[in-house]
Design a protein around this motif. Structure first.
Motif, PDB file in Angstrom:
ATOM      1  N   LEU A 184       0.834  -1.211   0.000  1.00  0.00           N
ATOM      2  CA  LEU A 184       0.000   0.000   0.000  1.00  0.00           C
ATOM      3  C   LEU A 184       0.865   1.256   0.000  1.00  0.00           C
ATOM      4  O   LEU A 184       0.537   2.259  -0.628  1.00  0.00           O
ATOM      5  N   SER A 186      -8.572   2.040   0.062  1.00  0.00           N
ATOM      6  CA  SER A 186      -8.064   3.195   0.792  1.00  0.00           C
ATOM      7  C   SER A 186      -9.032   3.634   1.885  1.00  0.00           C
ATOM      8  O   SER A 186      -8.777   4.601   2.590  1.00  0.00           O
ATOM      9  N   ARG A 233     -11.212   3.698   5.401  1.00  0.00           N
ATOM     10  CA  ARG A 233     -10.941   3.404   6.799  1.00  0.00           C
ATOM     11  C   ARG A 233     -11.504   2.043   7.202  1.00  0.00           C
ATOM     12  O   ARG A 233     -10.829   1.228   7.839  1.00  0.00           O
ATOM     13  N   ARG A 241      -9.359  -0.752   6.238  1.00  0.00           N
ATOM     14  CA  ARG A 241      -8.181  -0.882   7.102  1.00  0.00           C
ATOM     15  C   ARG A 241      -8.516  -1.728   8.336  1.00  0.00           C
ATOM     16  O   ARG A 241      -7.713  -2.535   8.779  1.00  0.00           O
ATOM     17  N   PHE A 258      -2.283   1.544  12.210  1.00  0.00           N
ATOM     18  CA  PHE A 258      -2.778   1.362  10.841  1.00  0.00           C
ATOM     19  C   PHE A 258      -4.236   1.799  10.726  1.00  0.00           C
ATOM     20  O   PHE A 258      -4.625   2.472   9.772  1.00  0.00           O
ATOM     21  N   VAL A 259      -5.045   1.435  11.725  1.00  0.00           N
ATOM     22  CA  VAL A 259      -6.466   1.801  11.647  1.00  0.00           C
ATOM     23  C   VAL A 259      -6.714   3.207  12.190  1.00  0.00           C
ATOM     24  O   VAL A 259      -7.781   3.766  11.977  1.00  0.00           O
ATOM     25  N   LEU A 304       1.911   5.788   6.507  1.00  0.00           N
ATOM     26  CA  LEU A 304       2.138   4.401   6.896  1.00  0.00           C
ATOM     27  C   LEU A 304       3.484   4.215   7.596  1.00  0.00           C
ATOM     28  O   LEU A 304       3.804   3.116   8.034  1.00  0.00           O
TER      29      LEU A 304
END
Lengths: 230, 492
Positions: A81, A157, A159, A162, B22-23, B112
């Motif tokens: 990513l 992409s 949320r 994720r 990450f979240v 990231l």
């Protein structure tokens, strides 16, 4: 010039032959008998109530390795990513939609693949199967849905996605730490709900692994767009 | 009670941080990283206290002890490397909050950074704690993928090329290591380091396996001649990443070599490997220093300095074979060196990054007069230089003193000569850099891209390396609480 090229080829060849010789000698010298840890593993697996030795090794004896391997998988997704320059490239490519054959096939296959993925997770404790296999089938279903235009490729992409990518690892860590509350060690599942906990981890891992595979596919596909050879 | 779980928490906490960052999204990720870093520092200090208090201990993950399960092993050496990682890691995290500004939406990968960085921290802690040779492979994979990706975060063709080269070297190392483990397991049927140490008998398959594992780890530690990937990767990475790579990542694979060579593998089992590693280390010291002397770009100079400083780490292997006194002194000395180099090099790389963003370029010769406009950074370079050269009272001096004492105690003066020569060569390349920075000149400074408020971070790290000599007794205590010295039956 040609002599130089000749020499640069000779060096790797010599190194490779040398390596082959060393490894060949080591393998030929191996004893013909010897089970390593197979015998105690089998005995331990029966005692622990997980009849499938592979699953017992992966999630119980060496669950720590698996925890870190799940981290490797999520890390690989994050890595890809981070490299991707244009998240929307693939969606533009696929926007044209799929032909009727792919569309019909996907409609027929997707529900079956979901069923197979779920089945693989459920049988994982007693037979071949588990989160990795289930995740692979789930990922394949996701890729089919993307290719046929039923799912939007720009999803990676978002949320929420994720969370899907990370939920397997997060819950795995949570379940791994849970025994510490009752005096156990990391990943020492309490005997009374060990089966349920393992199933919970496997189910969510399947989801994350499937999502990871779809993300990897989308990311790698978008980077080849510049070639224009389709 | 919680103290018993320190090894597990030192892996689980950064791993949780990585997943949550990450979240959390790119705005909140730095906060997750800072909280995680603070927690790791506390856990690392607690681990040092615990090991000093009660000695080494094992932690059976899943309640299955080795050989069936995986045992984590916390001893003096692992506690020392973990606390080094925690200190440098905290510095890198603080510096990175300004370096990777979160309002920069165009830099997609930058959001990231935090996840990749916490994954790397997880894997380093895991590597320092594992007692299982297969688990080392999993840790190496995590270190490798996170390190390569972090190198490429700076974007641009140079970083991508360096990252690709680093990836190939890293993968070759990981695969060779796995092949070695497979051969070893096929022959011995064990994976736990302590059980291996107790059961190894002369056998060509096991020896081949161990030799492949050592070779793979040497590649990952960038010992000459396997250093080819390091200068480009460490030089073109974002500066906080360069600091972590040079200071910590090469130490991760080195730590496994240390445990294998001096704890698992019996003396003479692999022939003259220990002397060969020492000779390569000596070549690295000379070659890396000479290369550093001729670099025209600041981060390349610092990267070649790492090639040289890695060489010292390998002098321990021949020195350890020169008797009990030399063994204890060499192990203690190399631990002091690892810590002092880790602190100084992190400071030096972060300072170089700040100098580059102040000047807007990385050409050493065009940095004249930096001392006047960037005094904090110049002081940082000077303090780091003191440690690299091994001048008293720095940690580098303490390390070289112990290593030279070890060589003399073992009656092998030539290793001492290498150490002295290395100090002189380090002086040459550090003075060259300092001479430019301190020279009269009117440096044209651009607006700093990174906030000057983070310039005290490299200064603190470099200063810590200088006063490290005061911590030599503590490191000596940790060395005597390491399984290496306990098994050998010697005390420093």
């Amino acid at each position: 010039m040609s002599e130089h090229r000749h020499r640069t080829r000779l060096l790797p060849l010599t190194a490779a032959m040398l390596m082959l010789g060393v490894i060949g000698r080591a393998i030929l010298a191996l004893p013909t008998t010897g089970d390593g840890l197979a015998v105690p593993m089998r005995a331990g697996a029966e005692a622990s109530g997980i009849p499938n030795v592979i699953t017992a090794v992966l999630l119980d004896f060496r669950g720590y390795d698996t925890l870190l391997e799940i981290a490797v998988l999520m890390l690989a997704t994050v890595a890809v990513l981070s490299l991707r320059e244009d998240p929307a490239a693939l969606s533009r490519r696929i926007a044209g939609g799929a032909g009727p054959v792919l569309g019909t096939l996907t409609r027929a296959l997707a529900p079956i693949m979901l069923l197979v993925a779920g089945h693989l997770v459920l049988v994982g404790s007693s037979g071949p199967g588990g989160a990795f296999q289930g995740g692979a089938v789930l990922g394949a279903a996701g890729i089919l849905l993307m290719l046929s235009g039923y799912a939007r490729p720009a999803w990676a992409s978002r949320r929420a996605v994720r969370w899907v990518l990370a939920v397997g690892l997060i819950v795995f860590i949570g379940v791994a730490l849970y025994p510490l509350l009752s005096g156990g060690t990391l990943l020492q599942y309490p005997p009374e709900n060990r089966k349920d906990l393992i199933l919970l981890v496997e189910a969510l891992l399947t989801l994350s692994i499937g999502a990871s595979l779809v993300s990897l596919f989308l990311a790698s596909a978008s980077s080849t767009e510049g070639g224009g050879r389709r | 009670m919680l103290l018993d779980h320190l090894p597990a928490l030192l892996v689980a906490v950064p791993l949780t941080g990585a997943a949550l960052s990450f979240v959390a999204g790119h705005r909140r990720a730095p906060h997750v990283a800072l909280v995680t870093a603070a927690a790791i520092v506390a856990l690392a200090v607690a681990l040092v206290a615990r090991v000093l208090d009660a000695g080494p201990f094992r932690y059976a993950v899943g309640g299955w002890t080795a050989p069936l399960g995986i045992d984590l092993v916390a001893d003096g050496a692992s506690a020392l490397f973990i606390v080094l990682t925690a200190i440098v890691g905290m510095g890198v995290t603080l510096y990175a909050t300004a370096y990777f500004r979160t309002d920069d939406e165009t830099a997609y990968g930058h959001g990231l950074f935090w996840t990749l960085w916490l994954f790397m921290w997880t894997s380093l802690n895991a590597l320092f704690l594992t007692g299982d040779v297969f688990n080392v492979y999993v840790c190496l994979e995590l270190v490798g993928i996170s390190a390569v990706t972090l190198v490429t975060l700076s974007g641009g063709a140079e970083a991508l090329r360096a990252g690709a080269r680093y990836l190939y070297a890293s993968m070759l190392g990981a695969m060779t290591y796995l092949l070695g483990v497979a051969l070893l397991y096929a022959s011995v049927g064990q994976l736990d380091m302590t059980i291996l140490a107790d059961t190894l008998t002369p056998d060509v398959t096991a020896a081949t396996g161990l030799a492949l594992m050592i070779a793979a780890l040497v590649l990952k530690t960038a010992l000459v001649p396997a250093h080819f990937w390091l200068p480009a990767a460490h030089g073109s990475a974002p500066s906080p990443v360069s600091a972590a790579l040079s200071s910590l990542v090469v130490k991760g694979s080195y730590f496994v070599i240390l445990r294998l060579m001096l704890y698992v593998i019996p003396v003479g089992y692999l022939g003259g490997t220990d002397v060969a590693l020492g000779v390569l280390g000596s070549v690295a010291i000379v070659w890396g220093s000479v290369q550093a002397l001729f670099q025209t770009r600041i981060k390349q100079l610092v990267a070649y300095s790492t090639v040289a400083q890695v060489g010292y780490l390998f002098l321990v292997f021949p020195l350890a074979r020169l008797g009990a006194d030399a063994f204890a002194l060499a192990v203690t000395g190399v631990l002091v060196h690892a810590v002092s180099h880790g602190l100084a090099k992190a400071g030096l790389f972060l300072a170089s990054g700040s100098l580059m963003s102040r000047f807007g370029h990385d050409r050493i010769d065009d940095m004249r007069g930096a001392a006047r406009s960037a005094p904090v950074l110049t002081l940082t370079v000077a303090l780091a230089g003191i440690t690299m050269m091994g001048l008293p009272p720095s940690g580098g001096f303490g390390a070289k003193w112990l290593l030279v004492s070890s060589a003399l105690a073992g009656g092998a003066w030539w290793w001492a000569a290498v150490l002295v020569a290395g100090g002189l060569l380090a002086a040459a390349y550090m003075f060259r850099l300092l001479a430019v920075l301190l020279a009269d000149g009117d440096a044209v400074l651009g607006t700093p891209a990174s906030a000057p408020r983070t310039e005290w971070v490299p200064l603190a790290l470099a200063a810590a390396a200088v006063v490290l000599v005061a911590a030599v007794p503590l490191i000596t205590d940790l060395a005597s609480a390491s399984n290496i010295l306990i098994r050998a039956g010697v005390t420093p």
